[in-house]
Design an enzyme around this catalytic site. Sequence first.
Site, mmCIF file in Angstrom:
data_model
loop_
_atom_site.group_PDB
_atom_site.id
_atom_site.type_symbol
_atom_site.label_atom_id
_atom_site.label_comp_id
_atom_site.label_asym_id
_atom_site.label_seq_id
_atom_site.Cartn_x
_atom_site.Cartn_y
_atom_site.Cartn_z
ATOM 1 N N HIS A 16 -8.779 -26.612 4.578
ATOM 2 C CA HIS A 16 -7.773 -25.604 4.944
ATOM 3 C C HIS A 16 -8.377 -24.207 5.126
ATOM 4 C CE1 HIS A 16 -4.339 -22.957 4.810
ATOM 5 N NE2 HIS A 16 -4.662 -22.547 3.603
ATOM 6 N N HIS A 66 -9.543 -17.353 0.332
ATOM 7 C CA HIS A 66 -8.171 -16.862 0.155
ATOM 8 C C HIS A 66 -7.337 -17.654 -0.851
ATOM 9 C CE1 HIS A 66 -6.738 -19.844 3.166
ATOM 10 N NE2 HIS A 66 -5.579 -19.691 2.579
ATOM 11 N N GLU A 90 -5.824 -18.454 -6.612
ATOM 12 C CA GLU A 90 -4.482 -19.005 -6.852
ATOM 13 C C GLU A 90 -4.515 -20.511 -7.063
ATOM 14 O OE1 GLU A 90 -0.717 -17.495 -5.815
ATOM 15 O OE2 GLU A 90 -1.795 -16.543 -7.471
ATOM 16 N N ASP A 91 -5.182 -21.207 -6.176
ATOM 17 C CA ASP A 91 -5.125 -22.671 -6.195
ATOM 18 C C ASP A 91 -6.429 -23.331 -6.623
ATOM 19 O OD1 ASP A 91 -2.490 -22.587 -5.126
ATOM 20 O OD2 ASP A 91 -3.359 -22.174 -3.171
ATOM 21 N N ASP A 112 -3.965 -18.400 8.049
ATOM 22 C CA ASP A 112 -3.570 -19.313 6.968
ATOM 23 C C ASP A 112 -2.244 -19.986 7.324
ATOM 24 O OD1 ASP A 112 -3.225 -20.218 4.095
ATOM 25 O OD2 ASP A 112 -1.641 -18.699 4.151
ATOM 26 N N ASP A 131 9.729 -18.146 35.202
ATOM 27 C CA ASP A 131 8.384 -18.090 34.615
ATOM 28 C C ASP A 131 8.115 -19.290 33.702
ATOM 29 O OD1 ASP A 131 10.138 -17.409 32.612
ATOM 30 O OD2 ASP A 131 8.876 -15.822 31.783
#
Length: 502
Positions: A55, A79, A83-84, A147, A269
Amino acid sequence: MLSGTDMEEKFNELKLRLKEYNPSVDLRSIDKAWEFCKIAHTGQNRLTGDPYASHPLFSALILSEWKVDTDSIVAAFLHDTIEDGGAKREDIVKDFGEDVAALVDGVTKVSDIRLKQEKKDETLENLRKLLLVMAKDLRVVLVKLADRLHNMRTLYALPEDKQKLIARETLEIYAPLAERLGIGEVKGQLEDLAFRYVYPQEYEKILKDSETYYEKSEEVIKKMKKQLGRILKKNNVQAKIHARKKHYYSLWKKLERKEIQWDFTQIHDIVALRIITKDVSDCYLALGIVHKLYKPIPHLGVSDFIAQPKPNGYQSIHTKVFGPEGKPVEVQIRTQKMHEQADYGFAAHWAYSEAKKSGVKDEKLEKGVISDKKKIEWARELIRWQEQITDKDEFKKAVKFDALAHRIYVFTPKGDVYDLPADATPIDFAFAVHTDLGRYIKGAKVDGKIVALDHKLKSGDIVQILKNKKAKPTNRDWLGFVVTHSAKRGIWKYLNDKKNNY
Ligand code: MN
């Protein structure tokens, strides 16, 4: 499922791409970030079954398409590691420096902004603004958008209720944000990815109904491409011509308009023709050639966003003409520079400043990225935009109460946003959350640390009220420092509240 080898291949692809657009890229940091990321996410998998590290890797790949600087790519890898994953902020500071750590902090904070349920337009606008305020550094927004884009591409793996919520958040917060930042291509992708989850029936319908129109338009465009290519060349106008398909979500939005009423023949368009030239004078030469070959449609006419750019910096000439067999077609003409800016907006500007630092000649930069002058214009537009929203919000709030105070935005531990005047304290916060919460206050924490009750809150603080088991009368001293009317009212109300047995 992605194997370790697949990921290393992708990683090498990324490094090649980085080197290509940014000769001064710090590949050692990139290598280090990738290793750090893999270690922090060891043993973790995504719901797709892929290793978690895929990821951040794909987020970094997306960012490289937008030509961002080294720190942004490093931040993409890191990133989610705090947190994870198993990483600590200190480790990031030690290995990558304070700048990268601050970017990662920003992304984490911004990720705490959640859409809980359907909200009113005003709240949404606040959330979007908040995201910008929180981000402080615009690179944080870019990392967050990458992300989100990757999360949307893998949303199929999530349970249905989560899919709906995340897709709605994407549609209501992130896509408009991408548009404001002038990253048109990203906006279109985010919207189309979210569309099928938020409005599944409408999505199916548009897919089915539009098919023949897309096909027909593509045929017409193919013919025009051939004819135009030949004549532009004959006139010594160097240009690339390609077709661009309208994104499904924006097509749906247009069809739903009152004056359109699902009449496909009114959409000119659905597939547009793009002529990308080398410089501005060639844009106007190309326009002349287009009009000589195909008659402009009366009244719909030409929009010259080169002479008058859109507020988000978009530049292009749009003209509607009768194409082969009399079919209306939209032609968009712009330079390569304008083209990149339309797709990646201010992202291009980071590439510019980083490459410039490394001493790359201006002419070379001009080809792919935005010029200094444009860069300043762009920054100005962004500031103007932020000011506009502020004024609007201030005005609305001033009409209610807390007149003309500047606002701060703070969170509950669950990530709900509260909009308070500057200098607001935990007491103000408590009464804003619930009129009764003020009677239970025992203490307060900001970002996990105990603070005094007269502590002045700042934007981005996560505020937690520590509660007494039972309600108590309020404290007169609090009146000395609270700033909101609701807190003052609440304190007075419960000051001598003897009716309740405390
Ligand atoms: Mn993430």
